[in-house]
Design an enzyme around this catalytic site. Structure first.
Site, PDB file in Angstrom:
ATOM      1  N   HIS A  72     -21.828   6.662   2.490  1.00 14.26           N
ATOM      2  CA  HIS A  72     -20.785   6.025   3.308  1.00 14.26           C
ATOM      3  C   HIS A  72     -21.382   4.882   4.142  1.00 14.26           C
ATOM      4  CE1 HIS A  72     -16.535   6.791   5.026  1.00 14.26           C
ATOM      5  NE2 HIS A  72     -16.894   5.546   5.307  1.00 14.26           N
ATOM      6  N   ARG A 113     -11.835   5.880   0.087  1.00 12.27           N
ATOM      7  CA  ARG A 113     -11.847   7.277   0.514  1.00 12.27           C
ATOM      8  C   ARG A 113     -11.997   8.152  -0.724  1.00 12.27           C
ATOM      9  NH1 ARG A 113     -12.834   5.563   4.794  1.00 12.27           N
ATOM     10  NH2 ARG A 113     -11.747   5.840   6.772  1.00 12.27           N
TER      11      ARG A 113
HETATM   12  N1  LIG Z   1     -16.572   2.947   3.017  1.00 11.80           N
HETATM   13  C1  LIG Z   1     -16.510   2.393   4.188  1.00 11.80           C
HETATM   14  O1  LIG Z   1     -17.533   2.229   4.849  1.00 11.80           O
HETATM   15  C2  LIG Z   1     -15.177   1.888   4.726  1.00 11.80           C
HETATM   16  C3  LIG Z   1     -15.183   1.056   5.852  1.00 11.80           C
HETATM   17  C4  LIG Z   1     -13.959   0.581   6.324  1.00 11.80           C
HETATM   18  C5  LIG Z   1     -12.773   0.937   5.694  1.00 11.80           C
HETATM   19  N2  LIG Z   1     -12.790   1.749   4.611  1.00 11.80           N
HETATM   20  C6  LIG Z   1     -11.516   2.093   3.917  1.00 11.80           C
HETATM   21  O2  LIG Z   1     -10.906   0.929   3.409  1.00 11.80           O
HETATM   22  C7  LIG Z   1      -9.490   1.071   3.528  1.00 11.80           C
HETATM   23  C8  LIG Z   1      -8.790  -0.280   3.435  1.00 11.80           C
HETATM   24  O3  LIG Z   1      -8.997  -1.032   4.622  1.00 11.80           O
HETATM   25  P1  LIG Z   1      -8.183  -2.392   4.937  1.00 11.80           P
HETATM   26  O4  LIG Z   1      -8.559  -2.797   6.299  1.00 11.80           O
HETATM   27  O5  LIG Z   1      -8.375  -3.373   3.835  1.00 11.80           O
HETATM   28  O6  LIG Z   1      -6.665  -1.847   4.881  1.00 11.80           O
HETATM   29  P2  LIG Z   1      -5.312  -2.700   4.877  1.00 11.80           P
HETATM   30  O7  LIG Z   1      -5.549  -4.067   5.455  1.00 11.80           O
HETATM   31  O8  LIG Z   1      -4.265  -1.840   5.491  1.00 11.80           O
HETATM   32  O9  LIG Z   1      -4.992  -2.920   3.319  1.00 11.80           O
HETATM   33  C9  LIG Z   1      -4.514  -1.913   2.496  1.00 11.80           C
HETATM   34  C10 LIG Z   1      -4.151  -2.503   1.132  1.00 11.80           C
HETATM   35  O10 LIG Z   1      -3.797  -1.449   0.228  1.00 11.80           O
HETATM   36  C11 LIG Z   1      -2.525  -1.700  -0.312  1.00 11.80           C
HETATM   37  N3  LIG Z   1      -1.816  -0.443  -0.533  1.00 11.80           N
HETATM   38  C12 LIG Z   1      -1.600   0.571   0.333  1.00 11.80           C
HETATM   39  N4  LIG Z   1      -0.888   1.557  -0.240  1.00 11.80           N
HETATM   40  C13 LIG Z   1      -0.638   1.153  -1.496  1.00 11.80           C
HETATM   41  C14 LIG Z   1       0.060   1.725  -2.589  1.00 11.80           C
HETATM   42  N5  LIG Z   1       0.644   2.933  -2.492  1.00 11.80           N
HETATM   43  N6  LIG Z   1       0.129   1.035  -3.746  1.00 11.80           N
HETATM   44  C15 LIG Z   1      -0.438  -0.195  -3.853  1.00 11.80           C
HETATM   45  N7  LIG Z   1      -1.117  -0.798  -2.859  1.00 11.80           N
HETATM   46  C16 LIG Z   1      -1.224  -0.130  -1.696  1.00 11.80           C
HETATM   47  C17 LIG Z   1      -1.804  -2.556   0.715  1.00 11.80           C
HETATM   48  O11 LIG Z   1      -0.724  -3.255   0.090  1.00 11.80           O
HETATM   49  P3  LIG Z   1       0.149  -4.320   0.937  1.00 11.80           P
HETATM   50  O12 LIG Z   1      -0.758  -5.526   1.081  1.00 11.80           O
HETATM   51  O13 LIG Z   1       1.307  -4.642   0.077  1.00 11.80           O
HETATM   52  O14 LIG Z   1       0.491  -3.678   2.240  1.00 11.80           O
HETATM   53  C18 LIG Z   1      -2.945  -3.450   1.198  1.00 11.80           C
HETATM   54  O15 LIG Z   1      -3.124  -4.522   0.306  1.00 11.80           O
HETATM   55  C19 LIG Z   1      -9.347   1.792   4.877  1.00 11.80           C
HETATM   56  O16 LIG Z   1      -8.104   2.465   4.940  1.00 11.80           O
HETATM   57  C20 LIG Z   1     -10.520   2.744   4.872  1.00 11.80           C
HETATM   58  O17 LIG Z   1     -10.135   3.988   4.339  1.00 11.80           O
HETATM   59  C21 LIG Z   1     -13.973   2.218   4.112  1.00 11.80           C
END
Ligand SMILES: NC(=O)c1ccc[n+]([C@@H]2O[C@H](COP(=O)([O-])OP(=O)(O)OC[C@H]3O[C@@H](n4cnc5c(N)ncnc54)[C@H](OP(=O)(O)O)[C@@H]3O)[C@@H](O)[C@H]2O)c1
Length: 315
Positions: free
Chosen positions: A278, A230
């Site tokens: 994006h 993001r």
């Molecule tokens: N550009 C695009 O096209 C696109 C597409 C899809 C998604 N996205 C973005 O990608 C993001 C991630 O997706 P995901 O499915 O991988 O999410 P997820 O499974 O919820 O994983 C989030 C990761 O970030 C870590 N995290 C969260 N807050 C943190 C903090 N304060 N300090 C350190 N680590 C932290 C979490 O740690 P823990 O493992 O310890 O919980 C987890 O490892 C989405 O939220 C979205 O914004 C972008």
């Protein structure tokens, strides 16, 4: 009594909503999926679950007995911001196909930087024939911020391509061959050795503005950033200052605080920036619908909800 209808709630235009309703309908032939606007008041009162894509909170309030919503997007930051204080159970999309698509983009753009494509592009514009030294991937370190569904898939692909890989997360990640970092100290340690920094964190109160000049200063000057998460996680003005000062080599940006990126935005013409619209992890209507269908059918069968978003943590 017939089964309650399944409302689809979205601020997208009608054509986009209809595409979703069709795909979801094909994945769930026993459900009747309709736009919320097309339900009577009695029908709305019977709904305990809704499928959402950037829903208007005012529309959700028209469903008095709603127990949970299933979002068709992976990120819920916008929805949480728009909903304000809520105790609604929110389920987001966790789609292995999306993770693979995203991991492919991470590998593609990491290789783009690894093989110096921005430099060769600039040299071509000048008609300059000059080969730079080659450094093998096993001598380069990729730091992945966020080791969730997407970060882990990306880290695995990078390992297969022989890069050294580290992952930063809130709790320790357990992925074979990936060095795990946590906490601010861990992040600093990881940044100090990073050649390519991949951001795959959710946007939350804790991650907003996390990549500021103080944090970026821990990166070596040879380092580049790839932000696929993001826009607001990275402070734009600080990035520009670092790139202009030569404190960072390049940035590949797929996400911005305001999208679409304005035509007069500085990023478009900055020679150390690659702009993407994006497009790194597009949702597949088909696989996303199949996953939503599975979750809804389990709920209809025995009332179980999939893992919900932790509203306090914001992801
Ligand atoms: N550009 C695009 O096209 C696109 C597409 C899809 C998604 N996205 C973005 O990608 C993001 C991630 O997706 P995901 O499915 O991988 O999410 P997820 O499974 O919820 O994983 C989030 C990761 O970030 C870590 N995290 C969260 N807050 C943190 C903090 N304060 N300090 C350190 N680590 C932290 C979490 O740690 P823990 O493992 O310890 O919980 C987890 O490892 C989405 O939220 C979205 O914004 C972008």
């Amino acid at each position: 009594l017939s089964r309650a209808k399944l409302p689809f709630v979205s601020t997208q235009d009608q054509a986009a909503s209809e595409q979703w309703i069709n795909a979801l309908g094909q994945a769930m032939p026993t459900e009747t999926i309709v736009r919320l606007q097309d339900l009577s008041e009695q029908e709305r009162a019977r709904c305990d679950v809704a499928i959402v894509a950037n829903p208007d909170p005012a529309l959700l309030r028209l469903l008095p007995n709603l127990k949970w919503v299933h979002s068709v997007w992976a990120g819920v930051d916008r929805m949480l911001a728009e909903l304000g204080a809520t105790d609604l159970n929110i389920v987001r999309l966790v789609d292995p196909q999306l993770a693979q698509t995203m991991a492919e983009a991470v590998l593609a753009w990491t290789l783009y930087l690894h093989r110096d494509m921005p430099t060769y592009l600039a040299q071509q514009k000048l008609g300059l024939w000059h080969a730079h030294d080659y450094i093998a991937p096993q001598d380069k370190f990729v730091g992945v911020m966020g080791m969730g569904a997407l970060g882990q898939a990306a880290a695995s692909k990078l390992l297969q391509a022989n890069f050294k890989v580290g992952g930063w997360s809130r709790t320790h990640s357990q992925l074979n061959g990936v060095q795990s970092f946590t906490g601010v100290d861990g992040l600093v340690q990881m940044l100090e050795q990073t050649d390519f920094l991949i951001c795959l964190l959710p946007l939350t109160p804790d991650t907003r503005g996390l990549l500021n000049s103080a944090m970026m200063a821990h990166l070596p000057t040879r380092a580049s950033i790839i932000n696929f998460a993001r826009g607001a996680i990275l402070i734009d003005a600080d990035l520009r200052a670092a790139l202009d000062a030569g404190a960072l080599k390049h940035a590949v940006l797929d996400v911005f605080e305001h999208e679409p990126l304005a035509p007069d935005s500085w990023h478009w013409r900055h020679e150390r920036v690659t702009v993407l619209p994006h497009c790194s992890g597009p949702t597949s209507l088909e696989t996303a619908s199949a996953i939503v269908a599975q979750n809804i059918s389990r709920f209809r069968a025995n009332g179980t909800l999939p893992t919900t978003v932790d509203l306090k943590r914001g992801y």
